[in-house]
Every structure is written in C-alpha cells, then in structure tokens.
Design a protein around this motif. Structure first.
Motif, PDB file in Angstrom:
ATOM      1  N   VAL A 138       0.827  -1.209   0.000  1.00 25.08           N
ATOM      2  CA  VAL A 138       0.000   0.000   0.000  1.00 25.08           C
ATOM      3  C   VAL A 138       0.865   1.264   0.000  1.00 25.08           C
ATOM      4  O   VAL A 138       0.461   2.298  -0.527  1.00 25.08           O
ATOM      5  CB  VAL A 138      -1.004   0.031   1.168  1.00 25.08           C
ATOM      6  CG1 VAL A 138      -1.999  -1.109   1.051  1.00 25.08           C
ATOM      7  CG2 VAL A 138      -0.316   0.000   2.519  1.00 25.08           C
ATOM      8  N   ALA A 139       2.072   1.172   0.564  1.00 24.48           N
ATOM      9  CA  ALA A 139       2.958   2.333   0.584  1.00 24.48           C
ATOM     10  C   ALA A 139       3.509   2.656  -0.798  1.00 24.48           C
ATOM     11  O   ALA A 139       3.892   3.799  -1.067  1.00 24.48           O
ATOM     12  CB  ALA A 139       4.108   2.098   1.557  1.00 24.48           C
ATOM     13  N   THR A 140       3.546   1.641  -1.674  1.00 23.27           N
ATOM     14  CA  THR A 140       4.129   1.849  -3.005  1.00 23.27           C
ATOM     15  C   THR A 140       3.092   1.700  -4.120  1.00 23.27           C
ATOM     16  O   THR A 140       3.453   1.618  -5.293  1.00 23.27           O
ATOM     17  CB  THR A 140       5.292   0.858  -3.235  1.00 23.27           C
ATOM     18  OG1 THR A 140       4.836  -0.492  -3.038  1.00 23.27           O
ATOM     19  CG2 THR A 140       6.438   1.138  -2.284  1.00 23.27           C
ATOM     20  N   GLY A 141       1.806   1.680  -3.736  1.00 20.46           N
ATOM     21  CA  GLY A 141       0.747   1.678  -4.738  1.00 20.46           C
ATOM     22  C   GLY A 141       0.550   0.364  -5.456  1.00 20.46           C
ATOM     23  O   GLY A 141       0.033   0.341  -6.581  1.00 20.46           O
ATOM     24  N   GLN A 142       0.939  -0.742  -4.827  1.00 23.76           N
ATOM     25  CA  GLN A 142       0.767  -2.047  -5.446  1.00 23.76           C
ATOM     26  C   GLN A 142      -0.536  -2.697  -4.986  1.00 23.76           C
ATOM     27  O   GLN A 142      -0.969  -2.504  -3.858  1.00 23.76           O
ATOM     28  CB  GLN A 142       1.914  -2.982  -5.073  1.00 23.76           C
ATOM     29  CG  GLN A 142       3.287  -2.524  -5.509  1.00 23.76           C
ATOM     30  CD  GLN A 142       4.354  -3.530  -5.114  1.00 23.76           C
ATOM     31  OE1 GLN A 142       4.280  -4.703  -5.458  1.00 23.76           O
ATOM     32  NE2 GLN A 142       5.361  -3.067  -4.386  1.00 23.76           N
ATOM     33  N   ARG A 143      -1.107  -3.498  -5.869  1.00 26.42           N
ATOM     34  CA  ARG A 143      -2.252  -4.332  -5.493  1.00 26.42           C
ATOM     35  C   ARG A 143      -1.707  -5.588  -4.819  1.00 26.42           C
ATOM     36  O   ARG A 143      -0.713  -6.153  -5.270  1.00 26.42           O
ATOM     37  CB  ARG A 143      -3.069  -4.705  -6.728  1.00 26.42           C
ATOM     38  CG  ARG A 143      -4.208  -5.668  -6.433  1.00 26.42           C
ATOM     39  CD  ARG A 143      -4.981  -6.010  -7.707  1.00 26.42           C
ATOM     40  NE  ARG A 143      -5.950  -7.074  -7.452  1.00 26.42           N
ATOM     41  CZ  ARG A 143      -7.126  -6.891  -6.896  1.00 26.42           C
ATOM     42  NH1 ARG A 143      -7.498  -5.671  -6.532  1.00 26.42           N
ATOM     43  NH2 ARG A 143      -7.947  -7.908  -6.699  1.00 26.42           N
ATOM     44  N   ILE A 144      -2.330  -6.020  -3.752  1.00 27.67           N
ATOM     45  CA  ILE A 144      -1.902  -7.235  -3.075  1.00 27.67           C
ATOM     46  C   ILE A 144      -3.116  -8.106  -2.779  1.00 27.67           C
ATOM     47  O   ILE A 144      -4.147  -7.608  -2.316  1.00 27.67           O
ATOM     48  CB  ILE A 144      -1.116  -6.915  -1.780  1.00 27.67           C
ATOM     49  CG1 ILE A 144      -0.619  -8.208  -1.119  1.00 27.67           C
ATOM     50  CG2 ILE A 144      -1.937  -6.087  -0.802  1.00 27.67           C
ATOM     51  CD1 ILE A 144       0.361  -7.977   0.015  1.00 27.67           C
ATOM     52  N   ASP A 145      -2.982  -9.376  -3.107  1.00 29.81           N
ATOM     53  CA  ASP A 145      -4.015 -10.362  -2.799  1.00 29.81           C
ATOM     54  C   ASP A 145      -3.457 -11.298  -1.742  1.00 29.81           C
ATOM     55  O   ASP A 145      -2.578 -12.125  -2.042  1.00 29.81           O
ATOM     56  CB  ASP A 145      -4.420 -11.140  -4.053  1.00 29.81           C
ATOM     57  CG  ASP A 145      -5.135 -10.265  -5.080  1.00 29.81           C
ATOM     58  OD1 ASP A 145      -6.056  -9.532  -4.671  1.00 29.81           O
ATOM     59  OD2 ASP A 145      -4.763 -10.309  -6.270  1.00 29.81           O
ATOM     60  N   VAL A 146      -3.930 -11.150  -0.522  1.00 32.17           N
ATOM     61  CA  VAL A 146      -3.457 -11.990   0.576  1.00 32.17           C
ATOM     62  C   VAL A 146      -4.287 -13.268   0.587  1.00 32.17           C
ATOM     63  O   VAL A 146      -5.521 -13.199   0.705  1.00 32.17           O
ATOM     64  CB  VAL A 146      -3.584 -11.254   1.924  1.00 32.17           C
ATOM     65  CG1 VAL A 146      -3.167 -12.175   3.074  1.00 32.17           C
ATOM     66  CG2 VAL A 146      -2.733  -9.991   1.917  1.00 32.17           C
TER      67      VAL A 146
END
Length: 201
Positions: free
Chosen positions: A137-145
């Motif tokens: 979130v700090a670098t604007g990436q999408r993450i799917d946990v």
C-alpha cells in the motif's frame, strides 16, 4: 488439506519478498502505514526479519547488531537498487530453516523474552504477511493476501496482540465492524488502519 505451518511461513515470505521486489527505489523515502518507517526502513526491517528467521529456525545464535543496525549488514554499503535482490537471496534459507520439525519445538527468541517456538513461528507468518501489505500500500501495489494467510494472521494477533502491545511492538487496535473482511480485522488488531493510503504526490 489446509497448508502446514511450514508452508504458511514459506508463503508469507514469498509474498513479502515479491512485494519488495516490485517496490520502486524512488519510493524508498515515502511513508508507510508503520508511522515510524519509510519504505526504506521497512525493507531494512524485512531484511532483518529474514536473517533472524533463518537463525532462530536453525537455533543459531542471533547477531545482536541486527536489532539496531540501519541498514543491516546484509544491505550496508550496497546501493538501494540492489536491496530487493539481496533480500530475496535470504528468503529460501529463512523458510528452509523452519522445514525441520525441531524448529517448531521447545522455546525460541527474536531477542526478547523466550516463547514457545510454535507461537514464534506463527508470529513470523503474521508479521511477514502484514509487512507485505505495508509495503504494497505504501508503493501503490495491489496485493491479494491468500485466505490461509489472512486467517493465520488474524488468529495469531487475536492471541498475541495484547502481549505485543505491552512490549510496545504494536499500536492500539483500530475499531472494525464485526463483518469486516478477515484481513482488515487482522490489520486492525496490529493498530493499522485498513483504509490507509499513501499521500498523493
């Protein structure tokens, strides 16, 4: 079959290393959901965690300088453009150290009070997962946990958050609705706001 704890740890390490690899170096000075950390500080912290995870899993004596060095010796003197690759090189050894059943037995410590090794391993799974989100979130990436990691993080922080808050390792819980997504509730238990977003440039 649900994943084993060994598999969950390897998944959490792969998740955080992948996010760090995709984090642009020009964003290393940007803020993160961890108010005391920039992205650069967070990458350094993750490197420290990987080294300590390897050593604790193999019951090797910890290097006390890892707790205070910034950057850690692994990264010191190396350009920030190399950091993700250097960090990725420690992912395999960190996960491998916990593939032996003995790693999960007895007690162990990351520099603080000793605790049951199985509980410490669960904390590592949760922390790597949470730090993957922090970096994303700090670098604007999408993450799917993955659901398995979200559940592991939620279960661990439900149990460990009060103790970790007492040690100054976590902030106060952020209130969430009971029907909030499971991973949002895990984040909230650590004192993070699941709706945190990076400042606009």
């Amino acid at each position: 079959m649900p994943p084993t704890k060994q598999e969950l740890l390897a998944q959490s390490i792969d998740l955080v290393v992948g996010v760090v690899d995709s984090a642009p170096v020009y964003q290393y000075q940007d803020p993160t959901p961890c108010s005391e950390f920039t992205v650069k500080d967070l990458v350094n912290h993750i490197a420290m965690m990987l080294l300590m995870t390897r050593d604790v899993g193999s019951r090797t004596e910890l290097d006390p300088s890892l707790l205070t060095a910034n950057p850690v010796p692994l990264l010191a003197g190396r350009p920030e453009s190399d950091w993700a690759l250097l960090l990725a090189g420690k992912a395999g050894p960190a996960a491998k150290a916990w593939t032996e059943p003995a790693a999960w037995e007895g007690s162990a410590s990351l520099g603080g009070p000793p605790m049951a090794a199985i509980a410490l391993g669960e904390v590592l799974i949760a922390e790597f997962t949470i730090h993957a989100w922090d970096t994303a979130v700090a670098t604007g990436q999408r993450i799917d946990v993955p659901t398995s990691l979200a559940m592991a993080a939620f279960d661990t922080y439900t149990r460990e958050a009060p103790r970790m808050q007492g040690l100054g390792l976590l902030g106060d819980e952020v209130p969430q609705d009971a029907d909030a997504p499971l991973f949002d509730r895990a984040l909230a238990l650590t004192g993070r706001d699941p709706r945190w977003s990076r400042p606009t440039r």
